[in-house]
Write a protein that holds these residues in place. Structure first.
Motif, short mmCIF file in Angstrom:
data_model
loop_
_atom_site.label_atom_id
_atom_site.label_comp_id
_atom_site.label_asym_id
_atom_site.label_seq_id
_atom_site.Cartn_x
_atom_site.Cartn_y
_atom_site.Cartn_z
N PHE A 1 0.83 -1.19 0.00
CA PHE A 1 0.00 0.00 0.00
C PHE A 1 0.88 1.25 0.00
O PHE A 1 2.04 1.21 0.39
CB PHE A 1 -0.91 0.03 1.24
CG PHE A 1 -2.00 -0.99 1.23
CD1 PHE A 1 -3.30 -0.64 0.87
CD2 PHE A 1 -1.75 -2.31 1.60
CE1 PHE A 1 -4.31 -1.60 0.87
CE2 PHE A 1 -2.75 -3.27 1.60
CZ PHE A 1 -4.04 -2.91 1.23
N THR B 1 -3.47 3.70 1.01
CA THR B 1 -4.15 3.73 -0.28
C THR B 1 -3.58 2.63 -1.17
O THR B 1 -2.42 2.25 -1.05
CB THR B 1 -3.99 5.10 -0.97
OG1 THR B 1 -2.59 5.38 -1.15
CG2 THR B 1 -4.60 6.20 -0.12
N TYR B 2 -4.43 2.16 -2.08
CA TYR B 2 -4.01 1.07 -2.96
C TYR B 2 -2.84 1.51 -3.84
O TYR B 2 -2.80 2.63 -4.36
CB TYR B 2 -5.16 0.65 -3.87
CG TYR B 2 -6.23 -0.16 -3.19
CD1 TYR B 2 -5.92 -1.35 -2.53
CD2 TYR B 2 -7.57 0.25 -3.21
CE1 TYR B 2 -6.91 -2.11 -1.92
CE2 TYR B 2 -8.56 -0.50 -2.60
CZ TYR B 2 -8.22 -1.68 -1.95
OH TYR B 2 -9.19 -2.42 -1.35
N SER C 1 -0.83 -3.81 -4.75
CA SER C 1 -1.85 -4.28 -3.80
C SER C 1 -3.14 -4.69 -4.49
O SER C 1 -4.03 -5.26 -3.85
CB SER C 1 -2.15 -3.19 -2.76
OG SER C 1 -2.70 -2.04 -3.37
N SER D 1 -9.63 0.79 0.61
CA SER D 1 -8.20 0.57 0.83
C SER D 1 -7.87 0.64 2.32
O SER D 1 -7.03 -0.13 2.82
CB SER D 1 -7.38 1.60 0.07
OG SER D 1 -7.60 2.92 0.57
N SER E 1 -9.03 -2.64 3.72
CA SER E 1 -8.16 -3.74 3.27
C SER E 1 -6.86 -3.76 4.08
O SER E 1 -6.39 -4.82 4.50
CB SER E 1 -7.84 -3.58 1.78
OG SER E 1 -8.99 -3.73 0.99
N TYR E 2 -6.28 -2.58 4.30
CA TYR E 2 -5.04 -2.53 5.08
C TYR E 2 -5.31 -2.92 6.53
O TYR E 2 -4.46 -3.57 7.16
CB TYR E 2 -4.41 -1.16 5.01
CG TYR E 2 -3.15 -1.07 5.85
CD1 TYR E 2 -2.00 -1.74 5.45
CD2 TYR E 2 -3.13 -0.38 7.05
CE1 TYR E 2 -0.84 -1.70 6.22
CE2 TYR E 2 -1.99 -0.34 7.83
CZ TYR E 2 -0.85 -0.99 7.40
OH TYR E 2 0.28 -0.97 8.17
#
Length: 255
Positions: A137, A188-189, A193, A237, A240-241
């Motif tokens: 990321f 952020t992507y 990722s 994002s 996801s992280y």
């Protein structure tokens, strides 16, 4: 027989990515020149092209094994000019100069945040412990997408002619938000990722083809779509992280 001494100079392998970076800088800065003439679409297009070149230089360097500290520093300087100073100048000349008192201040703040972000990136370039990077990321919004988001209202205006996006009462908070996102710690992507399932690879290719066709037929519609999708992906994002972070913590506790 003695070995022949190596020829002095810089190889084309090392020069090529730096040349692309320099081209991105010059193209991006040309956006300010277009803005001075009121050629707004050309000004934004110059930033978009600079973003494409910026995405290419690092990949070219890795492909040719021409990475260097000089190239990394040049890339950061290019980003500050092409995706910090130039978008701020374009937006200032477009709308923010009509804002009483604080139009220039907010524009300068955007440039400052772009510079701070890149300074943070350079300071951490040799740091091993980078949780976001190790998980694939980015930390905050990179400067090219940050510039694109800042210019998103202009793209909407090009396509729709909507007057509300040319109101500094909307544009000032939006520009501040884009600036803060660049220096934030939000995950952020990045390209690494984003994973496409094998079952969806043909769908992904079809979507890419559709985007390319739209980019040719209606470029501002395509770019607006990308900008809206990027904004919509920011909460995803972060989540996801958070999942990756929790998985790492659970693994560390289990071991």
């Amino acid at each position: 027989m003695d070995a022949q001494p190596s020829r002095p100079g810089i190889s084309l392998r090392a020069l090529a990515p730096n040349a692309v970076t320099a081209l991105a800088l010059c193209t991006g800065l040309s956006g300010a020149w277009f803005a001075m003439q009121g050629r707004w679409e050309n000004a934004v297009a110059a930033i978009v092209i600079a973003g494409v070149l910026d995405a290419m230089d690092g990949r070219i360097a890795r492909m040719l094994k021409g990475e260097s500290r000089f190239g990394a520093e040049l890339d950061s300087l290019s980003d500050v000019i092409a995706f910090g100073a130039t978008p701020a100048l374009i937006i200032y000349m477009w709308v923010m100069q009509d804002m009483p008192r604080f139009g220039w201040t907010i524009s300068v703040f955007f440039v400052l945040c772009a510079a701070l972000r890149l300074a943070r990136f350079n300071a951490q370039i040799d740091t091993e412990n980078q949780p976001h990077k190790s998980a694939g990321f980015n930390t905050g919004v990179p400067s090219p997408p940050g510039a694109a988001l800042a210019l998103l209202p202009m793209m909407i205006w090009f396509e729709t002619g909507a007057d509300w996006v040319r109101d500094y009462r909307f544009l000032a908070p939006w520009l501040l938000l884009c600036a803060l996102l660049m220096i934030s710690n939000v995950a952020t992507y990045s390209w690494s990722s984003i994973k496409v399932r094998r079952s969806l690879r043909f769908m992904a290719l079809a979507v890419l083809g559709l985007f390319t066709a739209t980019l040719v037929a209606a470029p501002w519609v395509a770019l607006i779509g990308v900008g809206v999708i990027y904004v919509a992906l920011l909460p995803l994002s972060i989540m996801s992280y958070a999942r990756v972070k929790n998985a790492r913590r659970n693994f560390a506790e289990a071991t």
